[in-house]
Design an enzyme around this catalytic site. Sequence first.
Site, PDB file in Angstrom:
ATOM      1  N   TYR A 256      78.801   7.637  12.029  1.00 28.08           N
ATOM      2  CA  TYR A 256      80.152   7.221  11.645  1.00 28.08           C
ATOM      3  C   TYR A 256      80.328   7.302  10.140  1.00 28.08           C
ATOM      4  CZ  TYR A 256      78.695   2.506  10.125  1.00 28.08           C
ATOM      5  OH  TYR A 256      78.134   1.434   9.462  1.00 28.08           O
ATOM      6  N   CYS A 257      81.595   7.406   9.750  1.00 25.75           N
ATOM      7  CA  CYS A 257      81.971   7.450   8.342  1.00 25.75           C
ATOM      8  C   CYS A 257      83.270   6.658   8.191  1.00 25.75           C
ATOM      9  CB  CYS A 257      82.090   8.893   7.851  1.00 25.75           C
ATOM     10  SG  CYS A 257      83.357   9.855   8.704  1.00 25.75           S
ATOM     11  N   HIS A 258      84.082   6.990   7.202  1.00 26.86           N
ATOM     12  CA  HIS A 258      85.313   6.256   6.958  1.00 26.86           C
ATOM     13  C   HIS A 258      86.393   6.586   8.000  1.00 26.86           C
ATOM     14  CE1 HIS A 258      88.635   4.992   3.883  1.00 26.86           C
ATOM     15  NE2 HIS A 258      88.463   4.097   4.819  1.00 26.86           N
TER      16      HIS A 258
ATOM     17  N   ILE B 254      84.962   4.082  10.778  1.00 30.71           N
ATOM     18  CA  ILE B 254      84.937   2.629  10.686  1.00 30.71           C
ATOM     19  C   ILE B 254      86.348   2.071  10.500  1.00 30.71           C
ATOM     20  CG2 ILE B 254      84.524   2.483   8.201  1.00 30.71           C
ATOM     21  CD1 ILE B 254      82.499   0.183   8.909  1.00 30.71           C
TER      22      ILE B 254
END
Length: 108
Positions: free
Chosen positions: A65-67, A94
């Site tokens: 996951y990332c932003h 996220i």
Amino acid sequence: MVSQISPRELADVIAAGKPVYLIDVRKPWEHERSALPGSLLVPLDELTERADEIEPPPGALVVAYCHHGVRSLSAAALLDRLGLPGVASLRGGIDAWSREIDPSIPRY
């Protein structure tokens, strides 16, 4: 093609008690600001060099996951090429997790 998982699907897997291995591919300052509990921080630009640190337990769902879900798509594709099977990218990152599942996770 890279597999994606929605925040709701991931929340359901976690709620069911199934093993999940979370890899945060953002920068350290982002991880310090907000992170999913228990996630391993391996920034995307370090992923190739640090791939040997990624050791999910047998049968675990591996989720990068990332932003917002862009970097994690690249990370999942890279991990797949490196031979890690069954990696998914968290759709919406996220930010989507915070909006849809857990508003206590700070947004930025």
